[in-house]
Each structure stands twice: as structure tokens, then as C-alpha cells.
Motif scaffolding. Sequence first.
Motif, PDB file in Angstrom:
ATOM      1  N   GLU A   1       0.829  -1.124   0.125  1.00  6.83           N
ATOM      2  CA  GLU A   1      -0.032   0.101   0.014  1.00  6.83           C
ATOM      3  C   GLU A   1       0.734   1.298   0.141  1.00  6.83           C
ATOM      4  O   GLU A   1       1.990   1.208   0.178  1.00  6.83           O
ATOM      5  N   ASP A   2       0.076   2.470  -0.060  1.00  7.51           N
ATOM      6  CA  ASP A   2       0.795   3.747  -0.202  1.00  7.51           C
ATOM      7  C   ASP A   2       1.429   4.133   0.917  1.00  7.51           C
ATOM      8  O   ASP A   2       2.027   5.166   1.288  1.00  7.51           O
ATOM      9  N   HIS A   3       0.912   3.459   2.048  1.00  6.80           N
ATOM     10  CA  HIS A   3       1.275   3.947   3.664  1.00  6.80           C
ATOM     11  C   HIS A   3       1.478   2.665   4.512  1.00  6.80           C
ATOM     12  O   HIS A   3       0.724   1.671   4.175  1.00  6.80           O
ATOM     13  N   CYS A   4       2.155   2.536   5.501  1.00  5.06           N
ATOM     14  CA  CYS A   4       2.400   1.416   6.340  1.00  5.06           C
ATOM     15  C   CYS A   4       1.211   1.393   7.367  1.00  5.06           C
ATOM     16  O   CYS A   4       0.416   2.467   7.626  1.00  5.06           O
ATOM     17  N   GLY A   5       0.604   0.184   7.532  1.00  8.24           N
ATOM     18  CA  GLY A   5      -0.491   0.104   8.596  1.00  8.24           C
ATOM     19  C   GLY A   5      -1.925   0.410   7.963  1.00  8.24           C
ATOM     20  O   GLY A   5      -2.657   0.770   8.618  1.00  8.24           O
ATOM     21  N   ALA A   6      -1.909   0.026   6.650  1.00  9.43           N
ATOM     22  CA  ALA A   6      -3.362   0.319   6.022  1.00  9.43           C
ATOM     23  C   ALA A   6      -4.210  -0.794   6.250  1.00  9.43           C
ATOM     24  O   ALA A   6      -5.335  -0.800   5.975  1.00  9.43           O
ATOM     25  N   HIS A   7      -3.867  -2.014   6.812  1.00  3.74           N
ATOM     26  CA  HIS A   7      -4.670  -3.084   7.103  1.00  3.74           C
ATOM     27  C   HIS A   7      -4.937  -3.210   8.511  1.00  3.74           C
ATOM     28  O   HIS A   7      -5.293  -2.325   9.478  1.00  3.74           O
ATOM     29  N   ALA A   8      -4.570  -4.431   8.940  1.00  2.00           N
ATOM     30  CA  ALA A   8      -5.144  -4.851  10.382  1.00  2.00           C
ATOM     31  C   ALA A   8      -4.522  -3.758  11.458  1.00  2.00           C
ATOM     32  O   ALA A   8      -4.993  -3.711  12.523  1.00  2.00           O
ATOM     33  N   SER A   9      -3.163  -3.493  11.165  1.00  2.47           N
ATOM     34  CA  SER A   9      -2.505  -2.709  12.205  1.00  2.47           C
ATOM     35  C   SER A   9      -2.843  -1.195  12.281  1.00  2.47           C
ATOM     36  O   SER A   9      -2.901  -0.608  13.251  1.00  2.47           O
ATOM     37  N   GLY A  10      -3.664  -0.654  11.309  1.00  3.40           N
ATOM     38  CA  GLY A  10      -4.172   0.598  11.573  1.00  3.40           C
ATOM     39  C   GLY A  10      -5.581   0.566  11.542  1.00  3.40           C
ATOM     40  O   GLY A  10      -6.405   1.574  11.955  1.00  3.40           O
ATOM     41  N   ARG A  11      -6.530  -0.796  11.559  1.00  3.63           N
ATOM     42  CA  ARG A  11      -7.695  -0.905  11.771  1.00  3.63           C
ATOM     43  C   ARG A  11      -8.162  -1.462  13.052  1.00  3.63           C
ATOM     44  O   ARG A  11      -9.500  -1.813  12.954  1.00  3.63           O
ATOM     45  N   ASN A  12      -7.443  -1.800  13.729  1.00  4.74           N
ATOM     46  CA  ASN A  12      -7.802  -2.665  15.045  1.00  4.74           C
ATOM     47  C   ASN A  12      -8.373  -1.501  15.940  1.00  4.74           C
ATOM     48  O   ASN A  12      -8.502  -0.634  15.771  1.00  4.74           O
TER      49      ASN A  12
ATOM     50  N   GLN B   1      15.229   1.160   5.589  1.00  2.00           N
ATOM     51  CA  GLN B   1      14.509   1.513   4.323  1.00  2.00           C
ATOM     52  C   GLN B   1      13.053   0.841   4.390  1.00  2.00           C
ATOM     53  O   GLN B   1      12.928  -0.270   4.248  1.00  2.00           O
ATOM     54  N   VAL B   2      12.013   2.108   4.248  1.00  2.00           N
ATOM     55  CA  VAL B   2      10.708   1.488   4.114  1.00  2.00           C
ATOM     56  C   VAL B   2      10.204   1.986   2.688  1.00  2.00           C
ATOM     57  O   VAL B   2      10.240   3.280   2.540  1.00  2.00           O
ATOM     58  N   ARG B   3       9.772   1.035   1.822  1.00  2.00           N
ATOM     59  CA  ARG B   3       9.264   1.192   0.523  1.00  2.00           C
ATOM     60  C   ARG B   3       8.095   0.802   0.286  1.00  2.00           C
ATOM     61  O   ARG B   3       7.484  -0.381   0.310  1.00  2.00           O
ATOM     62  N   CYS B   4       7.149   1.994   0.375  1.00  2.00           N
ATOM     63  CA  CYS B   4       5.656   1.858   0.099  1.00  2.00           C
ATOM     64  C   CYS B   4       5.227   1.707  -1.265  1.00  2.00           C
ATOM     65  O   CYS B   4       6.189   2.077  -2.371  1.00  2.00           O
ATOM     66  N   GLY B   5       4.143   1.131  -1.677  1.00  2.00           N
ATOM     67  CA  GLY B   5       3.898   0.859  -2.987  1.00  2.00           C
ATOM     68  C   GLY B   5       4.611  -0.214  -3.664  1.00  2.00           C
ATOM     69  O   GLY B   5       4.606  -0.263  -4.917  1.00  2.00           O
ATOM     70  N   VAL B   6       5.259  -1.068  -2.881  1.00  2.00           N
ATOM     71  CA  VAL B   6       6.124  -2.217  -3.784  1.00  2.00           C
ATOM     72  C   VAL B   6       5.529  -3.621  -3.095  1.00  2.00           C
ATOM     73  O   VAL B   6       5.362  -3.794  -1.968  1.00  2.00           O
ATOM     74  N   GLN B   7       5.099  -4.211  -4.169  1.00  2.00           N
ATOM     75  CA  GLN B   7       4.233  -5.815  -3.686  1.00  2.00           C
ATOM     76  C   GLN B   7       5.022  -6.741  -4.097  1.00  2.00           C
ATOM     77  O   GLN B   7       5.677  -6.840  -5.242  1.00  2.00           O
ATOM     78  N   TYR B   8       5.068  -7.719  -3.179  1.00  2.00           N
ATOM     79  CA  TYR B   8       5.736  -9.001  -3.373  1.00  2.00           C
ATOM     80  C   TYR B   8       4.997  -9.781  -4.443  1.00  2.00           C
ATOM     81  O   TYR B   8       3.708  -9.952  -4.626  1.00  2.00           O
ATOM     82  N   LEU B   9       5.727 -10.270  -5.510  1.00  2.00           N
ATOM     83  CA  LEU B   9       5.114 -10.920  -6.657  1.00  2.00           C
ATOM     84  C   LEU B   9       5.391 -12.540  -6.615  1.00  2.00           C
ATOM     85  O   LEU B   9       4.331 -13.444  -6.668  1.00  2.00           O
ATOM     86  N   LYS B  10       6.636 -12.901  -6.446  1.00  2.00           N
ATOM     87  CA  LYS B  10       7.155 -14.398  -6.617  1.00  2.00           C
ATOM     88  C   LYS B  10       8.645 -14.446  -6.100  1.00  2.00           C
ATOM     89  O   LYS B  10       9.318 -13.436  -6.140  1.00  2.00           O
ATOM     90  N   LYS B  11       8.852 -15.699  -5.922  1.00  2.00           N
ATOM     91  CA  LYS B  11      10.293 -16.278  -5.760  1.00  2.00           C
ATOM     92  C   LYS B  11      10.828 -16.995  -6.732  1.00  2.00           C
ATOM     93  O   LYS B  11      10.080 -18.004  -7.114  1.00  2.00           O
TER      94      LYS B  11
END
Length: 397
Positions: free
Chosen positions: A37-48, A167-177
Motif C-alpha cells: 500500500e501507499d502507507h504502512c499500517g493500511a490493514h489490520a495494524s491501522g484498523r484494529n 529503508q521503508v518502501r511503500c507501493g511495492v508488492q511481493y510477486l514471486k520467488k
Amino acid sequence: MVTSDFLVIGGGIIGINIARQLKRRFSDATVIVIEKEDHCGAHASGRNSGVLHAGFYYSPESLKAKFTRIGNKRLTEYCESKQIPMNRCGKLVVAKDCSEHPALDELLRRGKVNDIDIQAITEEEAKSIEPRVKTCQRALFSPTTSTVDPTQVLQSMTSDAIDEGVQVRCGVQYLKKTQDGIFTSGGAFNVGYLINAAGLYADKIAKDFGFSENYKILPFKGLYLYSDEPRGAIRTNIYPVPDLRNPFLGVHVTVTSEGKAKIGPTAIPAFWREQYSGIENFSLQEFMDLTLRQMHLIGFSNFDFKKLALQELRKYSRSHLVTLASALLDGVQPEHYTSWGRPGIRAQLVNMKEKSLQMDFVLEGDDQSMHILNAVSPGFTCSIPFSEYVCERIRPK
């Protein structure tokens, strides 16, 4: 290709704290966090719920019991040091009738064994704490339970991580190994050691590394109804006696860090991993996979998934949620509860081999990667000591 000694997938509170711990332990190492996402904590960590739990719910041998007690203290100290507002209002656990007294006794026993400050009090003493509370003869009071705004905590910890050299890189999604490296939407990484703290997607990513063979994530949607009563209308958090056979605590009353009340949450089975609203983030593949998973659990689970699902689906009804809350508190009027808060999705791990919900933290890893498969509630409270525990088990080549 970017070279990194450590790559953390997921910028929630667990991922950020793991990255901070790694930088402290390996000061010369390159530590990178990627967050889709474009910022950290966009899911459970920021919505609890923002509740800092005390730790008396959990069986004494569990990791949760240890980390909640320590985490409550450490996170309280952190918020104080950063001047993040806290509501140190405590928590009442109440009994609807005398049949729930043995369960209160069990919570008290667990609290004492877990070295938690938990007090057995009378109905009159409970009403002195919260005059509107309903309980049968007895209650428990937890003075160290408090509430914070989780987004403020995440913002502060993310800033700390960056200041410490992560280093915190937002907007970067894991795709595959692949054999050539870790591929993301922001390019390829040559990684010395990978930590998977991806929450809702932790099981999928773990499978790319040969883990999570028996585990799958089952998402549950949590919703709160907010009260429009003035701040201070309710003084403390009020919880029912929980069913200790499952990890959900039931509909309760939470007083936010700002002093406003909310009731909830629901724990409604979701049909895709980010089913927050309408068809937002809809995934046909996830819908098919999760529908089959839920049908399988309806037929074969050892925790009566069908009953749980039906009970939770009823909570989509505002009037039903208000009715449940009125069992805890006098003067709960439907007209005061009209505004739904932002939904959250709980990433609940299921052991598909045993057909059971996992009640404690679950890790799997080796000398190349570590996977946090179950960092379920109270993961927010436990985040600091749990992250230290994870890092102690990381053994790079």
C-alpha cells in the motif's frame, strides 16, 4: 537488482518492529521493508480496536500470555515516551448470569498465573467504576487495559524505523520467488534473509518458500458501531465473558483514546482477503478458494464453524449489535448508534489438517526465511516483545 541483507514483507506493526529489531542486532546490515500500500499500517495494524490488552484471557503456557503482559507494559511506555494520547480507562468483564461465574473464576486464575493485575470485584464495585454497567453479582476489573489510536502508533514507529536506518518502501508488492531472486512490483531483490509479515497473505507467500503446508488464512471482517453520546458518557471498556474455545472475545463496549464509545466487533467470515466494502478489491480466485474452504469447515471443523458464521452474520444488523451491547450496559439506545467505523479484516490461521482455528502465534522458517503465519489478536499489544522473539529465531546463513 537491489541487494538487501534482510527483506521484510509487510509494513504493519509486526513488520516494522521486526525491521527495527534486525537493525539493532545487525547494525551494519541493509534492512528493507516493502509494503504494497501507499502507507504502512493500511490493514489490520491501522484498523484494529486500539486496545492494549492486559493478558488474562490466554492459557498460561501460550506465547500470547507472555507477550501480552510484557507488550502492554512496553507499548504503554512507548506511547508515554512519544506523547501519544492514551485512555487508561481499564476494562470490566461482566457476567450475564450466575452460570458465567465459573468462567470469571477461570479468567481470574489465568490472570494470576500470568502475573497480571486483575481484580475480582462485586457488582456494587463494578458500578462505582461504570454506573451503567450490567453484571450478575460479580465482575473482573483490569486496571492496565487502555486504548490508543493505532494509526498514530504506526506512524511514530515507522518514523523511528526510518531514523534508525531501515529503508521503508511503500507501493511495492511481493510477486514471486525464483532462483534469481525476489520479484516485486518495484523490481527484483537479491536477499540474504526474508521475513514474511504479510498478514492476510502470509500463507500464500510462505508456500513459495515451502512452508504453510497445513495452514491457510481465513479472513474475518470486524465492524464497530460508534456512539454519538458525548465523550465520557461511558467510563471504561466493558467485555462479556468470552467463549475460551475460540479466539474471539464477543461484542463489547470500547472507549477510544478520545473518550468516545463504540460497540463491536463482528467476526464475519469474508469471501476475499480484502473484502472491506461492497465489491472493493474483489478477487474471483480468492472468492472461489475461500468459499470452498468455508464449506469444508462447515462440514468438518472441530469448532462448529457453521454456528459461528451464522451468529456473526446476524451482526450485520445494527439493531442486533445494539441488542447485544445492551446486555452489558444500561441506556444503550439504537438512535445513538448509527455510524459504522472503518472495517478491519482479521487474518485468522486455520490448521486445515486438524480443522481447527489456531489460538496462538505460529512461525515457520529456516536459514533463508521466516514466516509469521499467525499474528492474530492481540498482535498489536504484543508487537514489541513478539518481534524480539521472531528475531531471536532468525539464523541467517
